[in-house]
Design an enzyme around this catalytic site. Sequence first.
Site, PDB file in Angstrom:
ATOM      1  N   TYR A   1      -9.668 -10.646  -6.920  1.00 53.43           N
ATOM      2  CA  TYR A   1      -8.766 -10.579  -8.074  1.00 53.43           C
ATOM      3  C   TYR A   1      -9.021 -11.698  -9.081  1.00 53.43           C
ATOM      4  O   TYR A   1      -8.573 -11.603 -10.219  1.00 53.43           O
ATOM      5  CB  TYR A   1      -7.309 -10.596  -7.605  1.00 53.43           C
ATOM      6  CG  TYR A   1      -6.957  -9.379  -6.796  1.00 53.43           C
ATOM      7  CD1 TYR A   1      -6.919  -8.124  -7.386  1.00 53.43           C
ATOM      8  CD2 TYR A   1      -6.703  -9.468  -5.435  1.00 53.43           C
ATOM      9  CE1 TYR A   1      -6.613  -6.996  -6.638  1.00 53.43           C
ATOM     10  CE2 TYR A   1      -6.399  -8.350  -4.683  1.00 53.43           C
ATOM     11  CZ  TYR A   1      -6.355  -7.113  -5.289  1.00 53.43           C
ATOM     12  OH  TYR A   1      -6.070  -5.995  -4.553  1.00 53.43           O
TER      13      TYR A   1
ATOM     14  N   ARG B   1       0.849  -1.188   0.000  1.00 50.91           N
ATOM     15  CA  ARG B   1       0.000   0.000   0.000  1.00 50.91           C
ATOM     16  C   ARG B   1       0.886   1.239   0.000  1.00 50.91           C
ATOM     17  O   ARG B   1       2.042   1.191   0.459  1.00 50.91           O
ATOM     18  CB  ARG B   1      -0.907   0.015   1.231  1.00 50.91           C
ATOM     19  CG  ARG B   1      -1.800  -1.214   1.377  1.00 50.91           C
ATOM     20  CD  ARG B   1      -2.564  -1.150   2.699  1.00 50.91           C
ATOM     21  NE  ARG B   1      -3.472  -2.284   2.860  1.00 50.91           N
ATOM     22  CZ  ARG B   1      -3.144  -3.435   3.470  1.00 50.91           C
ATOM     23  NH1 ARG B   1      -1.922  -3.588   3.968  1.00 50.91           N
ATOM     24  NH2 ARG B   1      -4.016  -4.414   3.573  1.00 50.91           N
TER      25      ARG B   1
ATOM     26  N   HIS C   1      -2.333   2.412  -5.570  1.00 47.47           N
ATOM     27  CA  HIS C   1      -3.031   1.158  -5.270  1.00 47.47           C
ATOM     28  C   HIS C   1      -3.287   0.348  -6.536  1.00 47.47           C
ATOM     29  O   HIS C   1      -3.467  -0.877  -6.468  1.00 47.47           O
ATOM     30  CB  HIS C   1      -4.354   1.452  -4.553  1.00 47.47           C
ATOM     31  CG  HIS C   1      -4.655   0.480  -3.454  1.00 47.47           C
ATOM     32  ND1 HIS C   1      -3.969   0.452  -2.260  1.00 47.47           N
ATOM     33  CD2 HIS C   1      -5.564  -0.520  -3.378  1.00 47.47           C
ATOM     34  CE1 HIS C   1      -4.444  -0.504  -1.498  1.00 47.47           C
ATOM     35  NE2 HIS C   1      -5.414  -1.125  -2.151  1.00 47.47           N
TER      36      HIS C   1
ATOM     37  N   ARG D   1      -0.607  -2.132  -6.744  1.00 49.93           N
ATOM     38  CA  ARG D   1      -0.844  -3.245  -5.806  1.00 49.93           C
ATOM     39  C   ARG D   1      -1.875  -4.204  -6.391  1.00 49.93           C
ATOM     40  O   ARG D   1      -1.705  -5.432  -6.318  1.00 49.93           O
ATOM     41  CB  ARG D   1      -1.310  -2.676  -4.475  1.00 49.93           C
ATOM     42  CG  ARG D   1      -1.707  -3.706  -3.419  1.00 49.93           C
ATOM     43  CD  ARG D   1      -1.993  -2.965  -2.106  1.00 49.93           C
ATOM     44  NE  ARG D   1      -2.810  -3.727  -1.183  1.00 49.93           N
ATOM     45  CZ  ARG D   1      -2.345  -4.576  -0.271  1.00 49.93           C
ATOM     46  NH1 ARG D   1      -1.043  -4.804  -0.196  1.00 49.93           N
ATOM     47  NH2 ARG D   1      -3.150  -5.203   0.553  1.00 49.93           N
TER      48      ARG D   1
ATOM     49  N   LYS E   1      -1.760  -2.122   7.515  1.00 53.45           N
ATOM     50  CA  LYS E   1      -3.124  -1.720   7.849  1.00 53.45           C
ATOM     51  C   LYS E   1      -3.517  -2.322   9.189  1.00 53.45           C
ATOM     52  O   LYS E   1      -3.324  -3.508   9.442  1.00 53.45           O
ATOM     53  CB  LYS E   1      -4.078  -2.202   6.747  1.00 53.45           C
ATOM     54  CG  LYS E   1      -5.472  -1.629   6.852  1.00 53.45           C
ATOM     55  CD  LYS E   1      -6.281  -1.991   5.633  1.00 53.45           C
ATOM     56  CE  LYS E   1      -7.667  -1.369   5.679  1.00 53.45           C
ATOM     57  NZ  LYS E   1      -8.463  -1.708   4.482  1.00 53.45           N
TER      58      LYS E   1
ATOM     59  N   HIS F   1      -3.902  -9.326   3.685  1.00 54.69           N
ATOM     60  CA  HIS F   1      -5.352  -9.317   3.823  1.00 54.69           C
ATOM     61  C   HIS F   1      -5.772 -10.179   5.004  1.00 54.69           C
ATOM     62  O   HIS F   1      -5.303 -11.307   5.158  1.00 54.69           O
ATOM     63  CB  HIS F   1      -6.023  -9.852   2.559  1.00 54.69           C
ATOM     64  CG  HIS F   1      -6.035  -8.874   1.432  1.00 54.69           C
ATOM     65  ND1 HIS F   1      -6.267  -9.246   0.117  1.00 54.69           N
ATOM     66  CD2 HIS F   1      -5.855  -7.528   1.403  1.00 54.69           C
ATOM     67  CE1 HIS F   1      -6.212  -8.180  -0.651  1.00 54.69           C
ATOM     68  NE2 HIS F   1      -5.970  -7.123   0.103  1.00 54.69           N
TER      69      HIS F   1
END
Length: 303
Positions: free
Chosen positions: A271, A140, A236, A239, A165, A262
């Site tokens: 994805y 990120r 992003h 990414r 995150k 994640h």
Amino acid sequence: MNTTVMTPPRTLRERMVEDMDLRHLSRATQRNYLRDVERFATWLGRPPDTASGEDLRQFQLDQREAGLGGPTLNSIVSALRFFYTHTIDRPDLTRKLYRVKHPRSLPTVLSREEVTRMLGATTSLKHQAILSVAYGAGLRASEVSKLRVRDVDGERMLLRVECGKGGGHRNAMLPKDLLYLLRAWWKEGRDQGVMHRDGWLFPGQHYLKPICYRQIHRIAAEAARAAGITKRVGPHTLRHSFATHLLEDGIDIRIIQALLGHAKLNTTALYTQVATRTLRNVVSPLDKLAVLPAPRPQASPDG
């Protein structure tokens, strides 16, 4: 003589900031949470710690009628849940907060050729290194900005991400070519006097501060524009492209989940809907039935 110093009581805002710091919420998340709680307080017309469950319910109805979209409404719910659960210890009120289901848009993904053009269109070695980290390691923008020189582990070929995150830590991959590029940037940065062994990998305008997210976004947008890419591109996007290209190369989705940091697999599974090479390689069960007539051979030009 009593020398006790009376400290002034903290405001609700100060207490909320302390609670967010304790839980390592990012600065961007903190700004959003404060903004959304202030939005509710403005609507309420009095301090938010005096609100009732019915106030929260009516606020959500009014915001929806005002035309706010699902993502914005859910962001407000997250902020208010944090405030009532952690700052004023009234988790009972959160029962009146409801998240909105909304269709999730597919991420914008660049082709490999577009990524190559974009990285080649950067205006400096520093900018190329920043975007290469975002794509080559799938980080990120906030994670790229908070990298320190010591986070580059050339022996184990890893990047240590210590400000992920939610305050999480993880190891990201460090491709060989990216390591060479970062070493070149280290040498150039040392020559410029902005790189230090205990400092930021990508210093901002002052070497004691990291580059900010907005600057990384501008770097990505300018490189895409210079490369002739008409899609809306930000850091992003790189990414997203990293994850999609790995999936197309046959990498297990759970490995990609770990590399991206994640928490939930269904976030990574998005994805699969944009991995076009993977979709093209899937054989439909209809093709295996052999019940449809085979296409007739075309006549030769001289026939």
